[in-house]
Design an enzyme around this catalytic site. Sequence first.
Site, PDB file in Angstrom:
ATOM      1  N   ARG A  59       0.847  -1.192   0.000  1.00 41.96           N
ATOM      2  CA  ARG A  59       0.000   0.000   0.000  1.00 41.96           C
ATOM      3  C   ARG A  59       0.890   1.253   0.000  1.00 41.96           C
ATOM      4  NH1 ARG A  59      -2.182  -0.236   6.348  1.00 41.96           N
ATOM      5  NH2 ARG A  59      -0.296   0.687   7.259  1.00 41.96           N
ATOM      6  N   VAL A 119      11.739  -7.238   6.275  1.00 38.68           N
ATOM      7  CA  VAL A 119      13.013  -6.652   5.862  1.00 38.68           C
ATOM      8  C   VAL A 119      14.085  -6.759   6.950  1.00 38.68           C
ATOM      9  CG1 VAL A 119      12.012  -5.041   4.196  1.00 38.68           C
ATOM     10  CG2 VAL A 119      12.291  -4.326   6.591  1.00 38.68           C
ATOM     11  N   ASN A 145      11.408   0.892   0.353  1.00 35.54           N
ATOM     12  CA  ASN A 145      10.344   1.734   0.874  1.00 35.54           C
ATOM     13  C   ASN A 145       9.850   1.349   2.264  1.00 35.54           C
ATOM     14  OD1 ASN A 145       7.793   3.505   0.651  1.00 35.54           O
ATOM     15  ND2 ASN A 145       6.930   1.441   0.777  1.00 35.54           N
ATOM     16  N   SER A 197      12.746  10.802   4.015  1.00 35.99           N
ATOM     17  CA  SER A 197      11.728  11.746   4.479  1.00 35.99           C
ATOM     18  C   SER A 197      12.336  13.132   4.522  1.00 35.99           C
ATOM     19  CB  SER A 197      11.247  11.347   5.883  1.00 35.99           C
ATOM     20  OG  SER A 197      10.529  12.403   6.509  1.00 35.99           O
ATOM     21  N   TYR A 210      12.608   8.587  14.596  1.00 42.31           N
ATOM     22  CA  TYR A 210      12.261   8.429  13.182  1.00 42.31           C
ATOM     23  C   TYR A 210      13.169   9.291  12.303  1.00 42.31           C
ATOM     24  CZ  TYR A 210       9.488   8.780   8.875  1.00 42.31           C
ATOM     25  OH  TYR A 210       9.075   8.774   7.571  1.00 42.31           O
ATOM     26  N   THR A 213      16.594   7.869  11.804  1.00 40.24           N
ATOM     27  CA  THR A 213      16.648   6.731  10.877  1.00 40.24           C
ATOM     28  C   THR A 213      16.619   7.210   9.433  1.00 40.24           C
ATOM     29  OG1 THR A 213      14.230   6.354  10.757  1.00 40.24           O
ATOM     30  CG2 THR A 213      15.433   5.266  12.542  1.00 40.24           C
ATOM     31  N   LYS A 214      15.914   8.286   9.167  1.00 41.44           N
ATOM     32  CA  LYS A 214      15.814   8.778   7.796  1.00 41.44           C
ATOM     33  C   LYS A 214      17.079   9.518   7.357  1.00 41.44           C
ATOM     34  CE  LYS A 214      11.914   6.929   6.827  1.00 41.44           C
ATOM     35  NZ  LYS A 214      11.874   5.848   5.818  1.00 41.44           N
TER      36      LYS A 214
END
Length: 307
Positions: A59, A119, A145, A197, A210, A213-214
Amino acid sequence: MEVNKLSRRDIIKKGTLGAVALSTIPLAGFADTNENVNLEAKADDYWKNKSAFITGGARGIGLAGAVELAKKGVNITLFDIAEEIDGVNYALATENDLAFAKKTIETLGVKCITIKGDVRNSKSLKSAVSQAVKTFGSLDFLIVNAGVTQVGLIDYFPDNEVQVVNDINVVGPIRTVQAVLPQMRKQKFGRIVFVSSQLGRMGNNYFPVYASTKWAVIGLTKSIASLVAAENITSNVICPGIVNTKLVDNEYFLKGMSPENPTMDALNKMVKQWSPMKTGILKPENIGTMISRFFDEEMSLITGEVI
């Protein structure tokens, strides 16, 4: 010679029409030359018999990227965990989502296989890559992704939540590339796009883990780009803002962003205030289109870029 009778070669040779003037000439005004037909055939040949592997493909952005490639005739492998994960505070994709995604892709006239996998698990990824290559004969395009988000001040994240977002968002992409790169090297061809991001370019009080991590995903992208540049393999990354996916459209995320009015409408108004272009929340297809651009033949010399 009249403009509406010029071929593309005539205009290039003439050299007196600037970029602005050229852009005003309607495509229908060009003569239908054999050269144009050959260019179109060459473009079709480029996409022919190629396949893509997409993590988090059930999705959202993953599926949107898959759809854009399927429109070009690319066969698709959708890889998704399609179940809940402890430490992730909103609903992840389901097996029904994966089945629906497969049907969506197949309506575009290409082949699609779906694989449930994690993953974080190298064995799962390597098995999936082997299945994709066995089915389609190659693995040409990779969209890295799969990812999860968190909202809140750093003081309040328990150990398991810190660990899971790092394992999925950082370790996951590393293991994905480890699984796919041998096949791309064997082919002497590969195009990789990572999904990071906007928070991979800035800090944020409410997304500290978060965001970190990006940032890491961008570092991985550039490292892979340097490693395999001479092997006809490119590695680029996109950094979307807030996109209308289930990662955003859920009670956990919306309450974290707008506690007094946890709705998508309220969030959209906030995003419009932040955005220089005042566009509000983006659509998955906006990002899917950008991803597909990196796979175009004309982008073969572009690597290590952040969009």
